[in-house]
Scaffold this motif. Structure first.
Motif, PDB file in Angstrom:
ATOM      1  N   ALA A   1     -17.958  -9.172   1.443  1.00 59.87           N
ATOM      2  CA  ALA A   1     -18.916  -8.135   1.055  1.00 59.87           C
ATOM      3  C   ALA A   1     -19.606  -7.597   2.299  1.00 59.87           C
ATOM      4  N   VAL A   2     -19.677  -6.283   2.377  1.00 62.01           N
ATOM      5  CA  VAL A   2     -20.227  -5.620   3.556  1.00 62.01           C
ATOM      6  C   VAL A   2     -21.339  -4.686   3.102  1.00 62.01           C
ATOM      7  N   THR A   3     -22.517  -4.813   3.701  1.00 62.38           N
ATOM      8  CA  THR A   3     -23.597  -3.885   3.384  1.00 62.38           C
ATOM      9  C   THR A   3     -23.564  -2.730   4.372  1.00 62.38           C
ATOM     10  N   LEU A   4     -23.350  -1.532   3.868  1.00 67.06           N
ATOM     11  CA  LEU A   4     -23.247  -0.378   4.760  1.00 67.06           C
ATOM     12  C   LEU A   4     -24.623   0.160   5.123  1.00 67.06           C
ATOM     13  N   ALA A   5     -24.697   0.768   6.318  1.00 62.36           N
ATOM     14  CA  ALA A   5     -25.956   1.362   6.763  1.00 62.36           C
ATOM     15  C   ALA A   5     -26.269   2.624   5.968  1.00 62.36           C
ATOM     16  N   GLY A   6     -25.270   3.203   5.311  1.00 58.18           N
ATOM     17  CA  GLY A   6     -25.500   4.388   4.485  1.00 58.18           C
ATOM     18  C   GLY A   6     -24.198   4.819   3.855  1.00 58.18           C
ATOM     19  N   ALA A   7     -24.297   5.642   2.818  1.00 60.02           N
ATOM     20  CA  ALA A   7     -23.094   6.070   2.090  1.00 60.02           C
ATOM     21  C   ALA A   7     -22.118   6.781   3.012  1.00 60.02           C
ATOM     22  N   GLU A   8     -22.654   7.518   3.992  1.00 60.97           N
ATOM     23  CA  GLU A   8     -21.783   8.308   4.869  1.00 60.97           C
ATOM     24  C   GLU A   8     -21.019   7.421   5.844  1.00 60.97           C
ATOM     25  N   ARG A   9     -21.386   6.120   5.911  1.00 58.40           N
ATOM     26  CA  ARG A   9     -20.667   5.216   6.819  1.00 58.40           C
ATOM     27  C   ARG A   9     -19.507   4.493   6.127  1.00 58.40           C
ATOM     28  N   ALA A  10     -19.223   4.843   4.893  1.00 60.40           N
ATOM     29  CA  ALA A  10     -18.146   4.151   4.159  1.00 60.40           C
ATOM     30  C   ALA A  10     -16.813   4.363   4.873  1.00 60.40           C
ATOM     31  N   PRO A  11     -16.091   3.272   5.186  1.00 53.56           N
ATOM     32  CA  PRO A  11     -14.833   3.415   5.925  1.00 53.56           C
ATOM     33  C   PRO A  11     -13.752   4.057   5.051  1.00 53.56           C
ATOM     34  N   ARG A  12     -12.941   4.922   5.638  1.00 54.68           N
ATOM     35  CA  ARG A  12     -11.857   5.545   4.872  1.00 54.68           C
ATOM     36  C   ARG A  12     -10.535   4.837   5.119  1.00 54.68           C
ATOM     37  N   ARG A  13     -10.482   3.933   6.090  1.00 55.28           N
ATOM     38  CA  ARG A  13      -9.233   3.220   6.298  1.00 55.28           C
ATOM     39  C   ARG A  13      -9.290   1.885   5.558  1.00 55.28           C
ATOM     40  N   TRP A  14      -8.121   1.335   5.341  1.00 53.16           N
ATOM     41  CA  TRP A  14      -8.001   0.065   4.632  1.00 53.16           C
ATOM     42  C   TRP A  14      -8.593  -1.059   5.484  1.00 53.16           C
ATOM     43  N   ILE A  15      -9.413  -1.901   4.911  1.00 47.99           N
ATOM     44  CA  ILE A  15     -10.006  -2.980   5.707  1.00 47.99           C
ATOM     45  C   ILE A  15      -9.651  -4.360   5.165  1.00 47.99           C
ATOM     46  N   GLY A  16      -8.632  -4.436   4.318  1.00 49.06           N
ATOM     47  CA  GLY A  16      -8.172  -5.753   3.890  1.00 49.06           C
ATOM     48  C   GLY A  16      -8.242  -5.935   2.384  1.00 49.06           C
ATOM     49  N   ALA A  17      -7.517  -6.938   1.909  1.00 45.15           N
ATOM     50  CA  ALA A  17      -7.473  -7.216   0.474  1.00 45.15           C
ATOM     51  C   ALA A  17      -8.704  -8.005   0.059  1.00 45.15           C
TER      52      ALA A  17
ATOM     53  N   GLN B   1      -5.608  -3.917  -2.557  1.00 45.58           N
ATOM     54  CA  GLN B   1      -6.616  -2.899  -2.269  1.00 45.58           C
ATOM     55  C   GLN B   1      -6.082  -1.802  -1.346  1.00 45.58           C
ATOM     56  N   ALA B   2      -4.765  -1.712  -1.232  1.00 44.45           N
ATOM     57  CA  ALA B   2      -4.187  -0.779  -0.267  1.00 44.45           C
ATOM     58  C   ALA B   2      -3.473   0.394  -0.924  1.00 44.45           C
ATOM     59  N   ALA B   3      -3.437   0.435  -2.253  1.00 39.33           N
ATOM     60  CA  ALA B   3      -2.855   1.619  -2.890  1.00 39.33           C
ATOM     61  C   ALA B   3      -3.828   2.781  -2.689  1.00 39.33           C
TER      62      ALA B   3
ATOM     63  N   GLY C   1       0.828  -1.194   0.000  1.00 39.58           N
ATOM     64  CA  GLY C   1       0.000   0.000   0.000  1.00 39.58           C
ATOM     65  C   GLY C   1       0.851   1.228   0.000  1.00 39.58           C
ATOM     66  N   CYS C   2       0.202   2.389   0.005  1.00 42.82           N
ATOM     67  CA  CYS C   2       0.956   3.639  -0.113  1.00 42.82           C
ATOM     68  C   CYS C   2       1.479   4.120   1.230  1.00 42.82           C
ATOM     69  N   SER C   3       0.993   3.585   2.320  1.00 46.85           N
ATOM     70  CA  SER C   3       1.333   4.154   3.616  1.00 46.85           C
ATOM     71  C   SER C   3       2.697   3.695   4.109  1.00 46.85           C
ATOM     72  N   ASP C   4       3.059   4.220   5.278  1.00 41.49           N
ATOM     73  CA  ASP C   4       4.210   3.699   5.986  1.00 41.49           C
ATOM     74  C   ASP C   4       5.521   3.836   5.227  1.00 41.49           C
ATOM     75  N   THR C   5       5.849   5.065   4.796  1.00 42.10           N
ATOM     76  CA  THR C   5       7.126   5.266   4.130  1.00 42.10           C
ATOM     77  C   THR C   5       8.251   5.391   5.113  1.00 42.10           C
ATOM     78  N   TYR C   6       7.984   6.028   6.205  1.00 40.37           N
ATOM     79  CA  TYR C   6       9.101   6.504   7.001  1.00 40.37           C
ATOM     80  C   TYR C   6       8.674   6.652   8.438  1.00 40.37           C
ATOM     81  N   ARG C   7       9.494   6.131   9.336  1.00 36.46           N
ATOM     82  CA  ARG C   7       9.301   6.396  10.750  1.00 36.46           C
ATOM     83  C   ARG C   7      10.553   7.109  11.224  1.00 36.46           C
ATOM     84  N   GLY C   8      10.401   7.967  12.185  1.00 37.34           N
ATOM     85  CA  GLY C   8      11.579   8.639  12.721  1.00 37.34           C
ATOM     86  C   GLY C   8      12.461   7.617  13.414  1.00 37.34           C
ATOM     87  N   ALA C   9      13.764   7.895  13.474  1.00 34.92           N
ATOM     88  CA  ALA C   9      14.621   7.013  14.260  1.00 34.92           C
ATOM     89  C   ALA C   9      14.224   7.200  15.714  1.00 34.92           C
ATOM     90  N   ALA C  10      13.783   6.134  16.346  1.00 33.32           N
ATOM     91  CA  ALA C  10      13.233   6.219  17.701  1.00 33.32           C
ATOM     92  C   ALA C  10      14.124   7.043  18.610  1.00 33.32           C
TER      93      ALA C  10
END
Lengths: 344, 397
Positions: free
Chosen positions: B300-316, B226-228, A335-344
């Motif tokens: 496959a996940v059925t969302l309660a509404g469009a505004e509940r769409a997750p913005r973080r990665w939830i897996g491949a 799915q993580a790009a 994925g695109c994340s996690d490029t760089y962490r500071g040296a602890a």
């Protein structure tokens, strides 16, 4: 007195009823849990393997409890290497019950009298807040089953030969309890006993904590037992348990080689592709079930450990006997994340 | 420090080498690299390198150079020294970012993650094997070093432009290290991307078009787990609700599984557990009302509404679905974090109106299924050739 009494058929019959009732109990009291089950379409289970499992990691990301805030008696946390920890909520009843059941389980091999106890660990570890949770809780939990405790390691984690000798001089001629983490026992007790000719033949060893470090040193569970026998230690019981099912431990039988499930608990090995239960002999992902979690919905948990059932009703004790084979490696995405962490 | 490409030595020593915008020596080198990446053996093993090779073809390079030099109101020169910190896990990003910068005539230092693997190694090998004028190795350098703030700090002081790809945390961490007063950052932080599927458009499409759409979508979703930043996650079903949408979804998922099957893509058990954990979390918080796990490869996940769409990665291979009445109705749910919306079945007018309604407040790219991962010289709202060059105005009288 033993808690390893039920044949698999009677256990199945009893646990399906009790765990189904627990499922309903948790659904009624824990809304997030109820939502998970509703969204997955769960209605009812006719076998243990049908019960709806939660991935154990869920307790790291969600607060799942079935008791009101003012009844929370204890919050247990697991140690996490990545910073995330499980939070397990117990009320007074659950806390008392888990301790009672744990006692009943270990008394199967220790007897009901408290034995003098040698702890293969350092007292300093209890003071280290960062490493305390899992190791400390394990030691403290188990220490109530012994008396006249002696620590085998000094404050710097070095072997305290004087203390061990003192303990053996005083208690070595009667049954005594040795408790410690598998790796520490190997490194600090076995090797020291061998080198100094210590007599551990009246000891009963209870140990836990995973085989990874030992396997790295090419020491298998079988070899561990064989070598301990050479220093007279023949009564050796490994166990498997986790804070998310506190009070439930799966204990190695007298002849070794397998872990057994107490009457109130069971394991299911699942195919990680189809998630169906696998027959004995086929390794898969380990699910643990227990009737002890009454204050949080942790009665049916999918662990991240791989395991295999060796047999059913054919060992030292009735029911399933199994081994833990290691951890499922953690998922990592590109994925695109996690490029760089500071040296602890 | 490991030198992966270019002449070894101090990275921050002033250089006497001069490259021009669109320097023929760079163009020749990049064309040579393209040929290597497009070689059938490479493209078969790493399909994502095919699109990279395509991006570096001479015709594409010429187009990029033309775009850099076309202006009449100023003279266009390289920006100077550029320091790139590409993401660890998307193997090809560093080449795009670097190649445009090299084409602009800059001296570049690229920090290659020590976690890089697979395709990245193939690219580095191709770079080293491509015949090059010696100036290339002196001005274009790629290095791997640990999390060493002194190196990063020195390069930050050296550069005129620092290009930071990666998560918000990476951007924040690197930004603590000062630049020269005249320098600046170009940042590519955490992004989220979506797919929109027109229910009437799907119904109007014939089976072949539907299948082609799903093939494109599958590439977009699975190539980078799915993580790009551009990988589509939630699928919005637009313009049809209830049974109509449910039938479409079932058919879509069936086709998707079929494509995944044919490609032989797998999802390992740890990832399957990860997806369960994330899906259960969505259900526990009420964001999801139904979960389906037909196969480890598709959740496959059925969302309660469009505004509940997750913005973080939830897996491949995890696809939340939500129903909305129109693209315009979806616009309010979009925000600055949102990057790419890939689409199927809409009219140009619908898509145009959607873009205008968004008004630049969110979503930088609107592209058809199958193009989500296709890198462009305009990225995250920036015109990269413009960012990598500087302008001199000349007035004679």
């Amino acid at each position: 007195m033993s808690v390893f009494t039920l044949s698999q058929a009677s256990k199945e019959e009893q646990l399906v009823k009790e765990l189904s009732a627990l499922t309903e109990h948790h659904r009624a009291r824990c809304e997030p849990y109820d939502r998970i089950l509703s969204a997955s379409g769960f209605t009812s289970a006719s076998s243990i393997a049908d019960l709806p499992w939660l991935p154990v990691r869920l307790f790291k990301t969600l607060e799942l409890k079935c008791i009101p805030d003012d009844e929370v008696f204890k919050v247990l946390t697991s140690s996490g290497t990545t910073g995330d920890v499980s939070r397990i909520h117990l009320d007074k009843a659950a806390a008392a019950e888990q301790q009672r059941r744990l006692a009943a389980t270990v008394q199967t091999v220790l007897g009901s009298k408290r034995l003098p106890m040698l702890l293969v660990d350092t007292k300093a570890m209890l003071k280290d807040r960062r490493s305390f949770s899992a190791r400390g809780a394990g030691v403290l939990g188990m220490s109530t089953f012994g008396r006249d405790h002696v620590w085998a390691l000094d404050h710097d984690g070095e072997v305290d030969l004087g203390a061990i000798r003192g303990f053996l001089d005083k208690h070595g001629d009667q049954p005594f309890l040795i408790f410690g983490f598998t790796f520490l026992v190997w490194l600090h007790l076995y090797e020291v006993a061998l080198a100094h000719g210590l007599d551990l033949s009246n000891g009963i060893l209870i140990h836990s904590g995973g085989w990874k470090k030992l396997i790295d040193q090419a020491v298998s569970p079988e070899e561990f037992r064989d070598r301990l026998r050479r220093v007279g230690l023949t009564r050796v019981h490994n166990y498997y348990g986790m804070v998310e099912q506190i009070g439930t431990i799966f204990l190695e039988g007298p002849n070794g080689g397998s872990l057994y499930c107490p009457d109130f608990a069971d394991v299911v090995v699942r195919d990680p592709e189809t998630w169906a239960e696998l027959p004995p002999g086929e390794p898969g992902l380990l699910e643990v079930v227990s009737t002890l979690p009454t204050s949080y919905p942790g009665h049916v948990l999918l662990t991240e450990d791989l395991g295999v059932v060796h047999g059913i009703d054919d060992g030292d004790w009735p029911g399933k006997r199994f081994s833990v084979l290691g951890r499922l490696p953690r998922a990592e995405a590109r994925g695109c994340s996690d490029t760089y962490r500071g040296a602890a | 420090m490991r030198f992966r490409f270019g002449v070894e030595g101090d990275l921050t020593t002033p250089s006497g080498d001069r490259l021009a915008v669109g320097d023929p020596r760079v163009v020749e080198f990049l064309s040579g690299l393209a040929r290597r990446l497009l070689a059938p053996a490479v493209a078969r093993r790493h399909p994502e390198l095919g699109s990279l090779g395509y991006f570096l073809r001479p015709a594409e390079l010429k187009r990029s150079v033309d775009r850099m030099t076309q202006r009449q109101d100023a003279l266009v020169f390289p920006r100077g020294n550029v320091f790139h910190l590409p993401p660890a896990n998307v193997d090809t990003i560093f080449v795009y970012s670097w190649a445009i910068s090299a084409l602009a005539g800059n001296h570049n230092v690229v920090r290659i993650s020590s976690r890089s693997a697979g395709a990245a190694e193939v690219i580095l090998e191709a770079l080293r094997e491509t015949p090059a004028d010696p100036v290339i190795a002196r001005t274009q350098r790629m290095v791997t070093y640990g999390y060493d703030d002194t190196v990063t700090a020195a390069l930050s002081k050296w550069c005129d432009l620092r290009v930071i790809w990666g998560g918000d945390t990476a951007v924040d961490t690197i930004r603590k290290l000062p630049l020269r007063p005249s320098a600046r950052d170009l940042t590519f932080p955490d992004r989220t991307s979506w797919a929109v599927l027109s229910v009437p458009g799907w119904r109007a499409a014939d089976p072949a078009a539907r299948r082609a759409a799903v093939v494109g979508f599958a590439n977009d979703a699975y190539w980078f787990d799915q993580a790009a930043c551009s990988s589509p996650r939630t699928v919005f079903l637009v313009g049809g609700r209830g049974t109509e949408a449910a039938e479409l979804r079932a058919e879509f998922l069936q086709l998707l599984l079929d494509v995944v099957d044919r490609r032989g893509w797998t999802v390992d058990p740890a990832m399957a557990v990860e997806k369960r954990v994330n899906a259960y979390e969505l259900a526990a918080t009420g964001a999801a009302t139904a979960l389906d796990f037909p196969d480890n490869r598709v959740t496959a996940v059925t969302l309660a509404g469009a505004e509940r769409a997750p913005r973080r990665w939830i897996g491949a291979g995890a696809f939340p679905f939500a129903e909305v009445d129109s693209l315009l109705g979806l616009a309010p749910a979009m925000n600055r974090q949102d990057q790419t919306v890939s689409h199927f079945g809409f009219t140009p007018a619908e898509l145009g109106a959607f873009a205008v309604e968004l008004g630049g407040r969110g979503v930088d790219r609107i592209v058809p299924f199958g193009s989500a991962l296709t890198f462009g010289a305009i990225w995250d709202g920036y015109d990269l050739p413009g960012e990598f060059t500087r302008l001199t105005t000349l007035k004679v009288t």
